[in-house]
Design an enzyme around this catalytic site. Sequence first.
Site, PDB file in Angstrom:
ATOM      1  N   ARG A   1      -0.035 -16.331  16.243  1.00  0.00           N
ATOM      2  CA  ARG A   1      -0.169 -15.213  17.046  1.00  0.00           C
ATOM      3  C   ARG A   1      -0.864 -15.511  18.114  1.00  0.00           C
ATOM      4  O   ARG A   1      -0.787 -15.240  19.379  1.00  0.00           O
ATOM      5  CB  ARG A   1      -0.309 -13.724  16.310  1.00  0.00           C
ATOM      6  CG  ARG A   1       0.737 -13.339  15.656  1.00  0.00           C
ATOM      7  CD  ARG A   1       0.078 -12.474  14.705  1.00  0.00           C
ATOM      8  NE  ARG A   1       1.154 -11.780  13.595  1.00  0.00           N
ATOM      9  CZ  ARG A   1       1.090 -11.130  12.852  1.00  0.00           C
ATOM     10  NH1 ARG A   1      -0.408 -10.722  12.079  1.00  0.00           N
ATOM     11  NH2 ARG A   1       1.954 -10.584  12.046  1.00  0.00           N
TER      12      ARG A   1
ATOM     13  N   ARG B   1       1.029  -1.166  -0.007  1.00  0.00           N
ATOM     14  CA  ARG B   1       0.036  -0.006   0.182  1.00  0.00           C
ATOM     15  C   ARG B   1       0.898   1.366  -0.122  1.00  0.00           C
ATOM     16  O   ARG B   1       1.763   1.468   0.978  1.00  0.00           O
ATOM     17  CB  ARG B   1      -1.067   0.102   1.345  1.00  0.00           C
ATOM     18  CG  ARG B   1      -2.047   1.075   1.096  1.00  0.00           C
ATOM     19  CD  ARG B   1      -2.705   1.186   2.367  1.00  0.00           C
ATOM     20  NE  ARG B   1      -3.578   0.109   2.785  1.00  0.00           N
ATOM     21  CZ  ARG B   1      -4.832   0.198   3.311  1.00  0.00           C
ATOM     22  NH1 ARG B   1      -5.194   1.230   3.352  1.00  0.00           N
ATOM     23  NH2 ARG B   1      -5.419  -0.901   3.927  1.00  0.00           N
TER      24      ARG B   1
ATOM     25  N   VAL C   1      -0.021 -15.372  -0.298  1.00  0.00           N
ATOM     26  CA  VAL C   1       0.449 -14.630   0.858  1.00  0.00           C
ATOM     27  C   VAL C   1       0.123 -13.175   0.782  1.00  0.00           C
ATOM     28  O   VAL C   1      -0.126 -12.337   1.638  1.00  0.00           O
ATOM     29  CB  VAL C   1       2.002 -14.844   1.163  1.00  0.00           C
ATOM     30  CG1 VAL C   1       2.499 -14.377   2.504  1.00  0.00           C
ATOM     31  CG2 VAL C   1       2.064 -16.373   1.650  1.00  0.00           C
TER      32      VAL C   1
ATOM     33  N   HIS D   1      -8.121 -12.439   6.171  1.00  0.00           N
ATOM     34  CA  HIS D   1      -6.775 -12.268   6.604  1.00  0.00           C
ATOM     35  C   HIS D   1      -6.831 -10.576   7.094  1.00  0.00           C
ATOM     36  O   HIS D   1      -6.299  -9.940   6.024  1.00  0.00           O
ATOM     37  CB  HIS D   1      -5.753 -12.712   5.935  1.00  0.00           C
ATOM     38  CG  HIS D   1      -4.332 -11.952   6.621  1.00  0.00           C
ATOM     39  ND1 HIS D   1      -3.911 -12.399   7.559  1.00  0.00           N
ATOM     40  CD2 HIS D   1      -3.518 -11.228   6.069  1.00  0.00           C
ATOM     41  CE1 HIS D   1      -2.653 -11.594   7.722  1.00  0.00           C
ATOM     42  NE2 HIS D   1      -2.626 -10.971   6.781  1.00  0.00           N
TER      43      HIS D   1
ATOM     44  N   ASP E   1      -1.624 -15.764  11.690  1.00  0.00           N
ATOM     45  CA  ASP E   1      -2.725 -15.276  12.870  1.00  0.00           C
ATOM     46  C   ASP E   1      -2.898 -16.329  13.790  1.00  0.00           C
ATOM     47  O   ASP E   1      -2.900 -15.933  15.054  1.00  0.00           O
ATOM     48  CB  ASP E   1      -3.857 -14.762  12.256  1.00  0.00           C
ATOM     49  CG  ASP E   1      -3.774 -13.843  10.956  1.00  0.00           C
ATOM     50  OD1 ASP E   1      -3.011 -12.844  11.056  1.00  0.00           O
ATOM     51  OD2 ASP E   1      -4.288 -14.217   9.765  1.00  0.00           O
TER      52      ASP E   1
HETATM   53  P1  NAX Z   1       8.138  -6.516   0.078  1.00  0.00           P
HETATM   54  O1  NAX Z   1       7.732  -5.431  -0.633  1.00  0.00           O
HETATM   55  O2  NAX Z   1       9.459  -6.692   0.894  1.00  0.00           O
HETATM   56  O3  NAX Z   1       8.503  -7.568  -1.277  1.00  0.00           O
HETATM   57  C1  NAX Z   1       7.595  -7.846  -2.298  1.00  0.00           C
HETATM   58  C2  NAX Z   1       8.085  -8.208  -3.388  1.00  0.00           C
HETATM   59  O4  NAX Z   1       7.052  -8.543  -4.570  1.00  0.00           O
HETATM   60  C3  NAX Z   1       9.108  -7.056  -3.929  1.00  0.00           C
HETATM   61  O5  NAX Z   1      10.187  -7.590  -4.506  1.00  0.00           O
HETATM   62  C4  NAX Z   1       8.154  -6.909  -5.331  1.00  0.00           C
HETATM   63  O6  NAX Z   1       9.416  -6.266  -6.398  1.00  0.00           O
HETATM   64  C5  NAX Z   1       7.847  -8.257  -5.691  1.00  0.00           C
HETATM   65  N1  NAX Z   1       6.541  -8.080  -6.544  1.00  0.00           N
HETATM   66  C6  NAX Z   1       5.779  -6.885  -6.827  1.00  0.00           C
HETATM   67  N2  NAX Z   1       4.735  -7.198  -7.895  1.00  0.00           N
HETATM   68  C7  NAX Z   1       5.097  -8.695  -8.261  1.00  0.00           C
HETATM   69  C8  NAX Z   1       4.787  -9.348  -9.260  1.00  0.00           C
HETATM   70  N3  NAX Z   1       3.865  -8.774 -10.264  1.00  0.00           N
HETATM   71  N4  NAX Z   1       5.340 -10.548  -9.661  1.00  0.00           N
HETATM   72  C9  NAX Z   1       6.433 -10.684  -8.864  1.00  0.00           C
HETATM   73  N5  NAX Z   1       6.905 -10.202  -7.958  1.00  0.00           N
HETATM   74  C10 NAX Z   1       6.343  -8.850  -7.540  1.00  0.00           C
HETATM   75  O7  NAX Z   1       7.069  -7.456   0.857  1.00  0.00           O
HETATM   76  P2  NAX Z   1       6.911  -8.611   1.728  1.00  0.00           P
HETATM   77  O8  NAX Z   1       7.389  -8.033   2.970  1.00  0.00           O
HETATM   78  O9  NAX Z   1       8.115  -9.814   1.430  1.00  0.00           O
HETATM   79  O10 NAX Z   1       5.445  -8.891   1.783  1.00  0.00           O
HETATM   80  C11 NAX Z   1       4.956  -9.459   0.685  1.00  0.00           C
HETATM   81  C12 NAX Z   1       3.402  -9.636   0.717  1.00  0.00           C
HETATM   82  O11 NAX Z   1       3.032 -10.302   1.894  1.00  0.00           O
HETATM   83  C13 NAX Z   1       2.809  -8.313   1.239  1.00  0.00           C
HETATM   84  O12 NAX Z   1       1.626  -8.275   0.441  1.00  0.00           O
HETATM   85  C14 NAX Z   1       2.391  -8.307   2.501  1.00  0.00           C
HETATM   86  O13 NAX Z   1       1.159  -7.650   2.905  1.00  0.00           O
HETATM   87  C15 NAX Z   1       2.024  -9.882   2.748  1.00  0.00           C
HETATM   88  N6  NAX Z   1       1.955 -10.288   4.050  1.00  0.00           N
HETATM   89  C16 NAX Z   1       0.868 -11.357   4.238  1.00  0.00           C
HETATM   90  C17 NAX Z   1       0.639 -11.960   5.439  1.00  0.00           C
HETATM   91  C18 NAX Z   1      -0.351 -13.064   5.758  1.00  0.00           C
HETATM   92  O14 NAX Z   1      -0.287 -13.558   6.661  1.00  0.00           O
HETATM   93  N7  NAX Z   1      -1.006 -13.323   4.898  1.00  0.00           N
HETATM   94  C19 NAX Z   1       1.771 -11.665   6.634  1.00  0.00           C
HETATM   95  C20 NAX Z   1       3.006 -10.931   6.178  1.00  0.00           C
HETATM   96  C21 NAX Z   1       2.766  -9.968   5.065  1.00  0.00           C
HETATM   97  O15 NAX Z   1       2.054  -8.515   5.745  1.00  0.00           O
END
Ligand code: NAX
Length: 326
Positions: A162, A92, A129, A187, A159
Amino acid sequence: MKPLKRVLVTGGCGQIAYNLLFRIASGEMLGYDQPIALHILDVESMKDILQGVVYELEDCIYPLLKEIKYGSNPYEVFKDVDIALLVGAKPRGPGMERKDLLLENAKIFEQMGKALNKEANKNVKVLVVGNPCNTNALICMKNAPDICKKNFFAMTRLDQNRAKYQIAKKVNADVKNVKNLAVWGNHSTTMVPDFTNALINEDNLLTVIKDGEWLKTSFMQLIQKRGAEIIQKRQKSSAASAANAIIDTIKSLYNKEGEWFSLAVHSGKNTYGIDEDLIFSFPCISDGSGNFEIINDVKLNDFIYDKIKLSENELLEEKNSICHLL
Ligand code: NAX
Protein backbone atom coordinates in the site's frame (compact mmCIF):
# COMPACT_ATOMS: atom_id res chain seq x y z
CA MET A 1 10.22 -33.23 -10.88
CA LYS A 2 10.93 -31.45 -7.58
CA PRO A 3 9.74 -33.13 -4.36
CA LEU A 4 6.19 -32.22 -3.31
CA LYS A 5 5.74 -29.14 -1.09
CA ARG A 6 2.89 -29.24 1.41
CA VAL A 7 1.18 -25.88 1.85
CA LEU A 8 -1.33 -25.36 4.64
CA VAL A 9 -4.03 -22.68 4.50
CA THR A 10 -6.26 -22.19 7.55
CA GLY A 11 -9.52 -20.30 7.34
CA GLY A 12 -10.09 -22.20 4.10
CA CYS A 13 -13.69 -21.02 3.71
CA GLY A 14 -12.94 -17.35 4.23
CA GLN A 15 -12.65 -14.61 1.68
CA ILE A 16 -8.84 -14.39 1.70
CA ALA A 17 -8.54 -18.15 1.20
CA TYR A 18 -10.89 -17.99 -1.78
CA ASN A 19 -8.53 -15.49 -3.38
CA LEU A 20 -5.44 -17.45 -2.38
CA LEU A 21 -5.91 -21.19 -2.78
CA PHE A 22 -6.36 -21.12 -6.54
CA ARG A 23 -3.31 -18.94 -7.08
CA ILE A 24 -1.17 -21.29 -4.98
CA ALA A 25 -2.49 -24.32 -6.82
CA SER A 26 -1.75 -22.73 -10.19
CA GLY A 27 1.96 -22.50 -9.31
CA GLU A 28 2.08 -18.74 -8.99
CA MET A 29 3.45 -18.77 -5.44
CA LEU A 30 6.16 -21.45 -5.51
CA GLY A 31 6.91 -21.66 -9.21
CA TYR A 32 5.52 -23.49 -12.19
CA ASP A 33 7.80 -26.51 -11.66
CA GLN A 34 6.82 -27.11 -8.02
CA PRO A 35 4.30 -29.87 -7.29
CA ILE A 36 2.01 -28.99 -4.41
CA ALA A 37 -0.21 -30.64 -1.84
CA LEU A 38 -2.79 -28.31 -0.33
CA HIS A 39 -3.81 -28.84 3.29
CA ILE A 40 -6.90 -26.79 4.16
CA LEU A 41 -8.40 -26.24 7.60
CA ASP A 42 -11.61 -24.60 8.71
CA VAL A 43 -13.94 -25.13 11.65
CA GLU A 44 -16.39 -28.05 11.71
CA SER A 45 -19.45 -25.83 11.13
CA MET A 46 -17.97 -24.82 7.72
CA LYS A 47 -17.69 -28.45 6.58
CA ASP A 48 -20.00 -28.16 3.55
CA ILE A 49 -18.51 -24.90 2.37
CA LEU A 50 -15.03 -26.39 2.64
CA GLN A 51 -16.15 -29.36 0.59
CA GLY A 52 -17.42 -26.93 -2.06
CA VAL A 53 -14.07 -25.11 -2.18
CA VAL A 54 -12.28 -28.43 -2.60
CA TYR A 55 -14.63 -29.42 -5.46
CA GLU A 56 -13.77 -26.18 -7.20
CA LEU A 57 -10.03 -26.77 -6.78
CA GLU A 58 -10.46 -30.24 -8.27
CA ASP A 59 -12.41 -28.85 -11.20
CA CYS A 60 -9.57 -26.48 -12.08
CA ILE A 61 -7.42 -29.54 -12.97
CA TYR A 62 -4.21 -27.77 -11.98
CA PRO A 63 -1.33 -29.98 -13.16
CA LEU A 64 0.82 -29.09 -10.13
CA LEU A 65 -1.85 -29.84 -7.54
CA LYS A 66 -1.15 -33.45 -6.59
CA GLU A 67 -3.14 -33.80 -3.38
CA ILE A 68 -5.73 -32.02 -1.26
CA LYS A 69 -6.13 -32.80 2.41
CA TYR A 70 -8.83 -30.96 4.35
CA GLY A 71 -10.87 -30.96 7.51
CA SER A 72 -11.36 -29.35 10.91
CA ASN A 73 -8.86 -31.24 13.03
CA PRO A 74 -5.51 -29.43 12.97
CA TYR A 75 -3.68 -32.57 14.17
CA GLU A 76 -4.79 -34.37 11.02
CA VAL A 77 -4.59 -31.51 8.55
CA PHE A 78 -1.15 -30.18 9.64
CA LYS A 79 0.70 -33.46 9.03
CA ASP A 80 4.12 -32.81 7.42
CA VAL A 81 3.30 -29.32 6.12
CA ASP A 82 6.28 -27.31 4.81
CA ILE A 83 4.61 -23.89 4.63
CA ALA A 84 1.77 -22.88 6.95
CA LEU A 85 -0.37 -19.87 6.03
CA LEU A 86 -2.46 -19.20 9.13
CA VAL A 87 -5.29 -17.05 7.81
CA GLY A 88 -8.25 -18.35 9.84
CA ALA A 89 -9.18 -16.25 12.84
CA LYS A 90 -12.22 -14.92 14.65
CA PRO A 91 -13.37 -11.55 13.37
CA ARG A 92 -14.22 -8.74 15.73
CA GLY A 93 -17.91 -9.08 16.60
CA PRO A 94 -20.35 -6.29 17.52
CA GLY A 95 -19.39 -4.62 20.79
CA MET A 96 -16.20 -6.64 21.06
CA GLU A 97 -13.20 -4.82 22.52
CA ARG A 98 -9.73 -5.24 20.98
CA LYS A 99 -8.74 -7.07 24.18
CA ASP A 100 -11.59 -9.60 23.73
CA LEU A 101 -10.48 -10.15 20.14
CA LEU A 102 -6.95 -10.78 21.35
CA LEU A 103 -8.13 -13.33 23.90
CA GLU A 104 -10.44 -15.15 21.48
CA ASN A 105 -7.73 -15.44 18.86
CA ALA A 106 -5.04 -16.23 21.39
CA LYS A 107 -6.81 -19.54 22.10
CA ILE A 108 -6.91 -20.38 18.39
CA PHE A 109 -3.21 -19.65 17.87
CA GLU A 110 -2.22 -21.57 20.98
CA GLN A 111 -3.90 -24.59 19.41
CA MET A 112 -2.30 -23.91 15.99
CA GLY A 113 1.17 -23.77 17.60
CA LYS A 114 0.67 -27.03 19.46
CA ALA A 115 -0.58 -28.84 16.37
CA LEU A 116 2.26 -27.49 14.20
CA ASN A 117 4.80 -28.52 16.81
CA LYS A 118 3.49 -32.06 16.81
CA GLU A 119 2.60 -32.64 13.18
CA ALA A 120 4.39 -30.24 10.81
CA ASN A 121 7.75 -30.63 9.13
CA LYS A 122 10.25 -29.37 11.74
CA ASN A 123 11.51 -26.81 9.24
CA VAL A 124 8.01 -25.46 8.50
CA LYS A 125 7.75 -21.72 7.74
CA VAL A 126 4.71 -20.21 9.42
CA LEU A 127 3.12 -16.99 8.18
CA VAL A 128 0.35 -15.64 10.41
CA VAL A 129 -2.21 -13.43 8.69
CA GLY A 130 -5.20 -13.69 11.07
CA ASN A 131 -5.37 -10.63 13.29
CA PRO A 132 -3.94 -9.41 15.59
CA CYS A 133 -1.27 -11.15 13.54
CA ASN A 134 1.93 -10.15 15.37
CA THR A 135 0.70 -11.33 18.76
CA ASN A 136 -1.00 -14.38 17.27
CA ALA A 137 2.34 -15.33 15.69
CA LEU A 138 4.09 -14.89 19.05
CA ILE A 139 1.58 -17.19 20.75
CA CYS A 140 1.91 -19.74 17.99
CA MET A 141 5.72 -19.65 18.21
CA LYS A 142 5.70 -20.05 22.00
CA ASN A 143 3.46 -23.10 21.70
CA ALA A 144 5.74 -24.75 19.15
CA PRO A 145 9.04 -25.04 21.03
CA ASP A 146 10.50 -27.66 18.66
CA ILE A 147 10.30 -25.32 15.67
CA CYS A 148 12.97 -22.64 15.24
CA LYS A 149 11.78 -19.17 16.29
CA LYS A 150 13.11 -17.75 13.04
CA ASN A 151 10.43 -19.73 11.18
CA PHE A 152 7.50 -17.69 12.53
CA PHE A 153 6.30 -14.58 10.75
CA ALA A 154 3.36 -12.19 10.71
CA MET A 155 2.29 -10.41 7.57
CA THR A 156 3.03 -6.72 7.01
CA ARG A 157 3.56 -7.00 3.26
CA LEU A 158 0.14 -5.63 2.41
CA ASP A 159 1.05 -2.47 4.32
CA GLN A 160 4.31 -2.22 2.39
CA ASN A 161 2.51 -2.70 -0.92
CA ARG A 162 0.00 0.00 0.00
CA ALA A 163 2.82 2.38 0.91
CA LYS A 164 4.72 1.71 -2.32
CA TYR A 165 1.63 2.37 -4.38
CA GLN A 166 0.95 5.73 -2.74
CA ILE A 167 4.53 6.91 -3.20
CA ALA A 168 4.63 5.79 -6.83
CA LYS A 169 1.34 7.56 -7.45
CA LYS A 170 2.53 10.77 -5.80
CA VAL A 171 5.54 11.12 -8.12
CA ASN A 172 4.13 9.26 -11.10
CA ALA A 173 6.84 6.58 -10.88
CA ASP A 174 6.65 2.90 -11.72
CA VAL A 175 5.92 0.90 -8.53
CA LYS A 176 8.93 -1.31 -9.36
CA ASN A 177 11.20 1.70 -8.96
CA VAL A 178 10.10 2.43 -5.40
CA LYS A 179 12.43 0.42 -3.15
CA ASN A 180 13.50 0.04 0.48
CA LEU A 181 10.12 1.21 1.72
CA ALA A 182 9.85 -0.85 4.87
CA VAL A 183 7.01 -1.01 7.35
CA TRP A 184 8.11 -1.38 10.98
CA GLY A 185 6.33 -2.62 14.09
CA ASN A 186 2.84 -3.91 14.59
CA HIS A 187 0.27 -4.62 11.85
CA SER A 188 -2.11 -2.07 13.36
CA THR A 189 -2.68 1.66 13.19
CA THR A 190 0.68 2.17 14.95
CA MET A 191 2.63 0.63 12.04
CA VAL A 192 5.44 2.81 10.71
CA PRO A 193 5.98 3.05 6.96
CA ASP A 194 9.54 4.46 6.93
CA PHE A 195 9.65 6.84 3.99
CA THR A 196 13.03 8.30 5.04
CA ASN A 197 15.08 5.37 3.72
CA ALA A 198 13.02 4.68 0.61
CA LEU A 199 14.43 5.08 -2.88
CA ILE A 200 12.68 6.30 -6.01
CA ASN A 201 14.62 5.39 -9.14
CA GLU A 202 17.65 4.91 -6.83
CA ASP A 203 17.38 8.46 -5.38
CA ASN A 204 16.47 8.92 -1.72
CA LEU A 205 12.75 9.64 -1.50
CA LEU A 206 13.34 12.82 0.52
CA THR A 207 15.28 14.35 -2.38
CA VAL A 208 12.33 13.66 -4.69
CA ILE A 209 9.35 14.43 -2.43
CA LYS A 210 10.07 17.68 -0.63
CA ASP A 211 6.65 17.92 1.01
CA GLY A 212 7.64 16.63 4.46
CA GLU A 213 4.28 17.53 5.96
CA TRP A 214 2.45 15.31 3.45
CA LEU A 215 4.79 12.40 4.24
CA LYS A 216 4.50 12.78 8.01
CA THR A 217 0.74 13.17 8.14
CA SER A 218 -1.40 12.35 5.09
CA PHE A 219 0.81 9.57 3.73
CA MET A 220 1.41 7.83 7.05
CA GLN A 221 -2.22 8.02 8.11
CA LEU A 222 -3.42 6.80 4.74
CA ILE A 223 -1.31 3.64 5.11
CA GLN A 224 -2.21 3.13 8.77
CA LYS A 225 -5.92 3.46 8.05
CA ARG A 226 -6.15 1.90 4.59
CA GLY A 227 -7.55 -1.37 5.94
CA ALA A 228 -10.35 0.45 7.80
CA GLU A 229 -11.10 2.57 4.74
CA ILE A 230 -11.49 -0.54 2.59
CA ILE A 231 -13.92 -2.03 5.12
CA GLN A 232 -15.91 1.19 5.07
CA LYS A 233 -16.14 1.25 1.26
CA ARG A 234 -16.43 -2.45 0.49
CA GLN A 235 -18.31 -3.47 3.64
CA LYS A 236 -15.78 -6.28 3.90
CA SER A 237 -12.08 -6.35 4.75
CA SER A 238 -9.31 -6.59 2.14
CA ALA A 239 -9.22 -10.03 0.60
CA ALA A 240 -7.71 -10.07 -2.91
CA SER A 241 -4.94 -7.65 -1.94
CA ALA A 242 -4.29 -9.63 1.25
CA ALA A 243 -4.00 -12.88 -0.72
CA ASN A 244 -1.69 -11.10 -3.13
CA ALA A 245 0.51 -9.92 -0.25
CA ILE A 246 0.73 -13.48 1.11
CA ILE A 247 1.99 -14.63 -2.27
CA ASP A 248 4.46 -11.73 -2.43
CA THR A 249 5.79 -12.63 1.04
CA ILE A 250 6.40 -16.27 0.20
CA LYS A 251 7.95 -15.36 -3.16
CA SER A 252 10.33 -12.95 -1.41
CA LEU A 253 11.37 -15.69 1.00
CA TYR A 254 11.89 -18.33 -1.68
CA ASN A 255 13.49 -16.22 -4.41
CA LYS A 256 16.74 -14.32 -4.17
CA GLU A 257 15.30 -10.94 -5.12
CA GLY A 258 18.06 -8.96 -3.41
CA GLU A 259 15.50 -6.39 -2.28
CA TRP A 260 14.25 -5.36 1.15
CA PHE A 261 10.83 -6.60 2.10
CA SER A 262 8.77 -6.03 5.23
CA LEU A 263 8.09 -8.99 7.45
CA ALA A 264 7.21 -9.25 11.12
CA VAL A 265 9.75 -11.68 12.58
CA HIS A 266 11.04 -12.70 15.99
CA SER A 267 12.95 -9.61 17.12
CA GLY A 268 15.74 -11.49 18.92
CA LYS A 269 18.99 -9.57 19.40
CA ASN A 270 18.43 -6.71 16.96
CA THR A 271 20.45 -3.57 16.40
CA TYR A 272 17.46 -1.26 16.95
CA GLY A 273 16.89 -1.67 20.69
CA ILE A 274 13.53 -3.37 20.17
CA ASP A 275 12.45 -5.79 22.92
CA GLU A 276 14.02 -9.17 22.11
CA ASP A 277 10.90 -11.28 22.37
CA LEU A 278 8.29 -9.82 20.06
CA ILE A 279 7.12 -10.52 16.55
CA PHE A 280 8.03 -7.17 15.04
CA SER A 281 8.12 -5.94 11.47
CA PHE A 282 11.57 -5.06 10.13
CA PRO A 283 13.08 -4.66 6.69
CA CYS A 284 14.39 -8.12 5.79
CA ILE A 285 16.32 -9.77 3.01
CA SER A 286 16.17 -13.42 2.01
CA ASP A 287 18.74 -15.98 0.86
CA GLY A 288 16.19 -17.45 -1.56
CA SER A 289 15.64 -20.67 0.36
CA GLY A 290 13.03 -19.53 2.86
CA ASN A 291 15.53 -17.98 5.28
CA PHE A 292 15.86 -14.26 6.00
CA GLU A 293 18.02 -11.76 7.82
CA ILE A 294 16.90 -8.48 9.38
CA ILE A 295 18.64 -5.59 7.64
CA ASN A 296 20.90 -4.11 10.30
CA ASP A 297 21.88 -0.55 10.94
CA VAL A 298 19.26 1.28 8.88
CA LYS A 299 19.53 4.94 9.94
CA LEU A 300 16.31 6.06 11.62
CA ASN A 301 15.67 9.70 12.44
CA ASP A 302 14.00 10.74 15.69
CA PHE A 303 10.56 11.16 14.09
CA ILE A 304 10.52 7.60 12.72
CA TYR A 305 12.25 6.04 15.74
CA ASP A 306 9.76 7.57 18.20
CA LYS A 307 6.90 6.15 16.17
CA ILE A 308 8.57 2.73 16.05
CA LYS A 309 8.86 2.80 19.85
CA LEU A 310 5.12 3.54 20.12
CA SER A 311 4.38 0.50 18.01
CA GLU A 312 6.73 -1.56 20.20
CA ASN A 313 4.84 -0.37 23.28
CA GLU A 314 1.56 -1.46 21.77
CA LEU A 315 2.99 -4.92 21.10
CA LEU A 316 4.32 -5.15 24.66
CA GLU A 317 0.84 -4.31 25.96
CA GLU A 318 -0.73 -6.94 23.68
CA LYS A 319 1.83 -9.48 24.91
CA ASN A 320 1.09 -8.57 28.50
CA SER A 321 -2.63 -9.20 28.05
CA ILE A 322 -2.06 -12.77 26.83
CA CYS A 323 1.05 -13.63 28.87
CA HIS A 324 -0.72 -16.59 30.51
CA LEU A 325 -0.61 -18.36 27.13
CA LEU A 326 3.12 -17.93 26.50
P1 NAX B 1 -13.21 -14.51 6.89
O1 NAX B 1 -14.04 -14.20 8.08
O2 NAX B 1 -13.77 -14.36 5.53
O3 NAX B 1 -12.66 -16.01 7.02
C1 NAX B 1 -12.08 -16.50 8.18
C2 NAX B 1 -12.23 -18.00 8.16
O4 NAX B 1 -11.48 -18.51 9.26
C3 NAX B 1 -13.67 -18.47 8.31
O5 NAX B 1 -13.98 -19.40 7.30
C4 NAX B 1 -13.67 -19.10 9.69
O6 NAX B 1 -14.59 -20.19 9.80
C5 NAX B 1 -12.23 -19.58 9.78
N1 NAX B 1 -11.80 -19.88 11.15
C6 NAX B 1 -12.15 -19.27 12.30
N2 NAX B 1 -11.58 -19.90 13.33
C7 NAX B 1 -10.86 -20.90 12.83
C8 NAX B 1 -10.04 -21.91 13.39
N3 NAX B 1 -9.89 -22.01 14.72
N4 NAX B 1 -9.44 -22.79 12.57
C9 NAX B 1 -9.60 -22.71 11.25
N5 NAX B 1 -10.37 -21.80 10.65
C10 NAX B 1 -10.97 -20.89 11.43
O7 NAX B 1 -11.87 -13.64 7.08
P2 NAX B 1 -10.82 -13.19 5.99
O8 NAX B 1 -11.29 -11.96 5.33
O9 NAX B 1 -10.43 -14.35 5.17
O10 NAX B 1 -9.61 -12.72 6.96
C11 NAX B 1 -8.92 -13.63 7.74
C12 NAX B 1 -8.01 -12.91 8.73
O11 NAX B 1 -7.05 -12.11 8.04
C13 NAX B 1 -8.76 -11.94 9.65
O12 NAX B 1 -8.28 -12.10 10.97
C14 NAX B 1 -8.34 -10.58 9.14
O13 NAX B 1 -8.39 -9.58 10.13
C15 NAX B 1 -6.92 -10.86 8.70
N6 NAX B 1 -6.28 -9.91 7.78
C16 NAX B 1 -4.96 -9.68 7.93
C17 NAX B 1 -4.26 -8.86 7.08
C18 NAX B 1 -2.80 -8.63 7.26
O14 NAX B 1 -2.24 -7.83 6.50
N7 NAX B 1 -2.12 -9.27 8.19
C19 NAX B 1 -4.94 -8.13 5.99
C20 NAX B 1 -6.25 -8.74 5.61
C21 NAX B 1 -7.08 -9.23 6.76
O15 NAX B 1 -7.70 -8.14 7.39
